[in-house]
Design an enzyme around this catalytic site. Structure first.
Site, mmCIF file in Angstrom:
data_model
loop_
_atom_site.group_PDB
_atom_site.id
_atom_site.type_symbol
_atom_site.label_atom_id
_atom_site.label_comp_id
_atom_site.label_asym_id
_atom_site.label_seq_id
_atom_site.Cartn_x
_atom_site.Cartn_y
_atom_site.Cartn_z
ATOM 1 N N HIS A 96 -13.124 5.904 -1.260
ATOM 2 C CA HIS A 96 -12.565 4.560 -1.412
ATOM 3 C C HIS A 96 -12.638 4.120 -2.876
ATOM 4 O O HIS A 96 -13.137 3.040 -3.193
ATOM 5 C CB HIS A 96 -13.330 3.564 -0.530
ATOM 6 C CG HIS A 96 -13.195 3.814 0.924
ATOM 7 N ND1 HIS A 96 -14.064 3.292 1.866
ATOM 8 C CD2 HIS A 96 -12.278 4.541 1.624
ATOM 9 C CE1 HIS A 96 -13.697 3.689 3.071
ATOM 10 N NE2 HIS A 96 -12.618 4.447 2.951
ATOM 11 N N ALA A 97 -12.142 4.949 -3.768
ATOM 12 C CA ALA A 97 -12.211 4.643 -5.194
ATOM 13 C C ALA A 97 -11.358 3.425 -5.540
ATOM 14 O O ALA A 97 -10.206 3.310 -5.115
ATOM 15 C CB ALA A 97 -11.745 5.855 -6.004
#
Length: 520
Positions: free
Chosen positions: A459-460
């Protein structure tokens, strides 16, 4: 209109880019959508990527070759070496390879955004776009939901849950967590079924949801296998993009450019274009156009597991069984915590269970730290666009994150050992988690364990942060315009001021939807 006919070039056909391109073209803008991966129709996606269990494809190197960026690595914590970092490539981007989770951030996230200088991003501003993008089969008539939007929202009924789903549900309720049937309802707390972006048990990516219906528009042109090197400028105005396609280099011009290449590759394009930290650009021999903190705010959700040995009757039946259907949102009691800063998840089958036959009977309970303070970076090692950026996530580098992970993993162990889990266990949990159980009562040793074993949730975010232009951490303003230049926007998860307290997919789609209405 631009000399070459394009009103808008959208770089990247992922969760945000597909929504932005399709909606903008439907409004009458002449849009060119460029994607580094292949351009393919929905019917051409290999069936393995439609599976309810994403690990089936992600554990297959052949399946990954065309749809996952190759050669991209990341170090998760300061105690870990770089390891492969999954990012989607091709139409649909990460929506083609993710866990199909359609969970919204709590609306408190957007109140926080507004307070930090992101005008027009409060809950009142974003909620209509979350509703517009969805087709919620169960709650679509509620005022905060939507019916008939591009993305289907499905929830697996209890009778179809996996054994670990049911065990987490029972153990969490017995431990005092409440029940919330709709995790996407404002203020929802407790145990919930995951909303899933699938229809009839098959993945629906943003390629399916947005691009396929828009392909007949004469205002939309899609080109795949095009790698964007850098932005082209006329003085301080972005006027086009320099691209590589095979052995050929071209420039495409437009009135406006929107980078939607994601939290790793959008900052990389800006850096190659001379927009980023001056010292870093000078080290690479890149002329500095704007000294901005591009790549400096990276965040992700730290993730760790307690493995559960499943008895025969509790094992998954096939590799296509859904890997997770249940989550638990709660608020830590840590002084540094925020509302709903923790999440627990069920794992009916895991990566290890798919890769190691001897562990095919293993499930898990997982812990995410859903609100974090630690920040990492995306940097370049070369100005060559074919060389992947360097990613240092630096998860758990802030003590406020470590302290909550310690508390959370202890709670997770208690749940995994709960009597409500006993019916699915083949033997005691400590035998499969020997190292973890050996350090549970020692903060220093538990910290070492967490730093050495924690994963990210893929979930950058936050590498081109949106905020008050006067703040030193800001890269784009509230209209997603890159500071210091004209006609250049970033529209993807990289603009999030912080990683939201949820999976990032739906929030990224929302950004594309909202900005389609705001970009002139």
């Amino acid at each position: 209109m631009a000399e070459h006919g394009w009103d808008l070039i959208v770089v990247g056909a992922g969760s945000a880019g597909t929504a932005l391109a399709a909606r903008s073209a439907a409004q009458g803008k002449r849009v060119l959508l460029l994607e580094a991966g292949s351009d393919y129709r929905s019917a051409e996606l290999p069936d393995v990527w439609r599976s309810p269990n994403p690990w089936r494809a992600l554990s297959d190197p052949i399946a990954c070759e065309a749809y996952v960026w190759q050669g991209l690595n990341a170090s998760r914590t300061d105690k870990q070496d770089p390891a492969p970092f999954w990012r989607g490539r091709g139409m649909g981007g990460c929506s083609t390879i993710n866990g199909q989770i359609a969970i919204r951030p709590p609306m408190e996230d957007f109140d926080d955004w507004a307070r930090t200088g992101c005008k027009g991003w409060s809950r009142e501003d974003v909620l209509p776009y979350f509703a517009r993008l969805e087709d919620d089969e169960m709650f679509g008539e509620m005022p905060y939901h939507g019916r008939g939007g591009p993305i289907p929202i499905h929830r697996t009924p209890k009778e179809a849950w996996g054994s670990v789903d049911g065990a987490l549900y029972r153990a969490a309720l017995a431990a005092g967590h409440g029940w919330a049937e709709d995790v996407n309802a404002p203020g929802a707390v407790g145990v919930s079924p995951y909303p899933i972006n699938s229809r009839d048990g098959r993945r629906v990516s943003t390629n399916d949801a947005y691009l396929e219906p828009a392909r007949d528009l004469n205002t939309l042109t899609i080109r795949g296998d095009v790698l964007v090197d850098r932005i082209v400028f006329d003085e301080d105005r972005a006027v086009g993009v320099q691209v590589l396609s095979g052995d050929r280099s071209d420039v495409h011009h437009a009135d406006r450019i929107a980078l939607c290449a994601g939290s790793i590759h959008s900052p990389a394009i800006l850096l190659r274009s001379g927009i980023g930290p001056a010292a870093h650009l000078e080290d690479l021999g890149i002329d500095v156009r704007c000294d901005l903190p591009v790549g400096r705010g990276l965040q992700d959700h730290p993730l760790n597991f307690v493995r559960i040995p499943l008895n025969k009757q509790s094992m998954v039946n096939t590799v296509d069984d859904r890997h997770t259907n249940v989550c638990v949102r709660y608020t830590s009691d840590d002084p540094a915590g925020q509302f709903l800063d923790m999440m627990l998840v069920a794992g009916n089958q895991t990566v290890l269970a798919m890769e190691i036959p001897d562990l095919s009977g293993m499930g898990s309970f997982g812990l995410w730290l859903d609100q974090v303070y630690s920040r990492g970076s995306v940097t370049l090692t070369s100005s060559n666009p074919t060389v992947q950026p360097q990613v240092h996530e630096r998860m758990l580098s802030d003590e406020r994150d470590l302290s909550r992970m310690r508390s959370g993993i202890r709670h997770l162990v208690d749940l995994a050992c709960h009597d409500e889990v006993e019916p699915i266990r083949q033997y005691s949990v400590d035998r499969l988690n020997e190292r973890l159980f050996g350090v549970l009562d020692n903060d220093d040793e538990l910290d070492k364990f967490l730093l050495e074993t924690s994963m990210d949730a893929q979930h950058a975010t936050s590498t081109c942060r949106m905020g008050d232009p006067a703040e030193s951490t800001t890269v784009v303003d509230s209209d997603c315009r890159v500071l210091g230049v004209e006609a250049l926007h970033v529209v993807d998860a990289s603009i999030f001021p912080t990683v939201p307290r949820a999976n990032t997919h739906l929030a990224a789609v929302m950004v594309g939807e909202l900005m389609a209405d705001r970009i002139d």
